[in-house]
Scaffold this motif. Structure first.
Motif, PDB file in Angstrom:
ATOM      1  N   GLN A  29       0.693  -1.221  -0.117  1.00 35.95           N
ATOM      2  CA  GLN A  29      -0.172  -0.107   0.155  1.00 35.95           C
ATOM      3  C   GLN A  29       0.654   1.153  -0.038  1.00 35.95           C
ATOM      4  OE1 GLN A  29      -3.259   0.113   3.010  1.00 35.95           O
ATOM      5  NE2 GLN A  29      -3.739  -1.775   2.730  1.00 35.95           N
ATOM      6  N   ASP A  30       1.927   1.135   0.685  1.00 29.23           N
ATOM      7  CA  ASP A  30       2.889   2.550   0.726  1.00 29.23           C
ATOM      8  C   ASP A  30       4.166   2.123   0.026  1.00 29.23           C
ATOM      9  OD1 ASP A  30       4.292   4.549   1.444  1.00 29.23           O
ATOM     10  OD2 ASP A  30       3.409   4.954   3.321  1.00 29.23           O
ATOM     11  N   TYR A 165       3.850   3.168  20.517  1.00 31.83           N
ATOM     12  CA  TYR A 165       2.456   2.679  20.198  1.00 31.83           C
ATOM     13  C   TYR A 165       2.146   1.416  20.244  1.00 31.83           C
ATOM     14  CZ  TYR A 165       2.846   7.324  17.932  1.00 31.83           C
ATOM     15  OH  TYR A 165       3.460   8.705  17.498  1.00 31.83           O
ATOM     16  N   VAL A 166       0.929   1.091  20.437  1.00 29.12           N
ATOM     17  CA  VAL A 166       0.523  -0.374  20.505  1.00 29.12           C
ATOM     18  C   VAL A 166      -0.573  -0.495  19.494  1.00 29.12           C
ATOM     19  CG1 VAL A 166      -0.426  -2.398  21.779  1.00 29.12           C
ATOM     20  CG2 VAL A 166       1.137  -0.760  22.702  1.00 29.12           C
ATOM     21  N   ALA A 175      -4.838  -3.110  10.912  1.00 31.04           N
ATOM     22  CA  ALA A 175      -3.413  -2.884  11.328  1.00 31.04           C
ATOM     23  C   ALA A 175      -2.710  -2.119  10.533  1.00 31.04           C
ATOM     24  CB  ALA A 175      -2.699  -4.196  11.682  1.00 31.04           C
ATOM     25  N   VAL A 176      -2.607  -2.356   9.212  1.00 28.51           N
ATOM     26  CA  VAL A 176      -2.087  -1.564   8.421  1.00 28.51           C
ATOM     27  C   VAL A 176      -2.482  -0.220   8.434  1.00 28.51           C
ATOM     28  CG1 VAL A 176      -1.663  -1.325   6.074  1.00 28.51           C
ATOM     29  CG2 VAL A 176      -1.324  -3.425   6.829  1.00 28.51           C
ATOM     30  N   SER A 181      -1.435   5.573   9.722  1.00 27.08           N
ATOM     31  CA  SER A 181      -1.876   6.679  10.686  1.00 27.08           C
ATOM     32  C   SER A 181      -0.710   7.158  11.180  1.00 27.08           C
ATOM     33  CB  SER A 181      -2.967   6.584  11.392  1.00 27.08           C
ATOM     34  OG  SER A 181      -3.986   6.304  10.232  1.00 27.08           O
ATOM     35  N   ILE A 182       0.012   6.304  12.455  1.00 26.04           N
ATOM     36  CA  ILE A 182       1.129   6.471  12.954  1.00 26.04           C
ATOM     37  C   ILE A 182       2.194   7.118  12.104  1.00 26.04           C
ATOM     38  CG2 ILE A 182       2.890   5.646  14.372  1.00 26.04           C
ATOM     39  CD1 ILE A 182       0.787   3.481  15.243  1.00 26.04           C
ATOM     40  N   VAL A 183       2.718   6.765  11.102  1.00 25.63           N
ATOM     41  CA  VAL A 183       3.555   6.946  10.324  1.00 25.63           C
ATOM     42  C   VAL A 183       3.433   8.633   9.737  1.00 25.63           C
ATOM     43  CG1 VAL A 183       5.098   6.690   8.146  1.00 25.63           C
ATOM     44  CG2 VAL A 183       4.578   4.714   9.697  1.00 25.63           C
ATOM     45  N   THR A 184       2.228   8.953   9.230  1.00 25.05           N
ATOM     46  CA  THR A 184       1.826  10.185   8.754  1.00 25.05           C
ATOM     47  C   THR A 184       1.842  11.112  10.071  1.00 25.05           C
ATOM     48  OG1 THR A 184       0.157   9.151   7.023  1.00 25.05           O
ATOM     49  CG2 THR A 184      -0.032  11.648   7.772  1.00 25.05           C
TER      50      THR A 184
END
Length: 203
Positions: A29-30, A165-166, A175-176, A181-184
């Motif tokens: 996806q990324d 993060y968990v 999960a992906v 969202s965390i990476v952004t």
């Protein structure tokens, strides 16, 4: 604006939680995230390819890499070495690319000492019962080995507070989405961007 450096994203969690599956789906996806291939002394599972899933090394080869300082981290887990070769990771980060490491918990703790600015994500199973079912579903390990992995899993879950993060791996696509969202969000953090934008003011 091109970033000065990329992110180091560390994804780890108990054996059988689905780290490899989640990372593969994330990469599909990324395409901007670079995937760091780990090295290991364990034998390849069916369908695994050297240099794609892991760099498969003998114990002697792996220990030579350790002695030469060519590993960011390494750990022994259920009788085998696992570790992350240094050169590729450092090169990609310096070029501004985000790099994800899919590694064991012992290794993640080592990386945090060297790269405290990294983003550390703990991948959790929905339950320990489900984790055991996933391990058994592989069909590659004895009951004794599964018992050993479950014992280690309980110890690893207790280290969760060392992560940023968990993410629960209840469904891979969910999960992906959480990891993306965390990476952004991490890429928008003030502390990662302030020096670049301060330079605009000085121009």
């Amino acid at each position: 604006m091109k970033r000065e450096k990329g992110l180091l994203i560390v994804l780890s969690g108990p054996s059988g939680v689905g780290k490899g599956t989640v990372c593969s789906a994330l990469r599909e996806q990324d395409t901007h995230i670079r995937y760091s291939v780990s090295a290991t002394t364990r034998h390849p599972r069916a369908g695994e390819v050297d240099g794609v899933n892991y760099f498969f090394k003998s114990k002697e080869e792996f220990e030579r890499l350790i002695q030469d300082g060519e590993m960011i981290e390494y750990a022994q887990y259920v009788g085998n070495y696992y570790g992350t070769p240094r050169a590729y990771v450092e090169e990609m980060i310096e070029k501004g690319h985000d790099v994800i490491l899919e590694i064991e918990v012992q290794g993640a703790i080592q990386v945090k000492e060297t790269f405290p600015e990294g983003v550390f994500i703990f991948l959790m199973p929905p339950s320990l019962k489900e984790l055991r079912n996933r391990l058994a579903g592989r069909g590659t390990e004895s009951v004794d080995l599964i018992d050993s992995r479950m014992t280690v899993a309980r110890e690893e879950i207790e280290l969760m507070d060392k992560y940023d993060y968990v993410v629960e791996n209840d469904e891979v696509h969910l999960a992906v989405d959480r990891i993306k969202s965390i990476v952004t969000a991490e890429n928008c953090k003030k502390d990662r961007l302030i020096h670049q934008y301060q330079s605009l003011v000085k121009e």
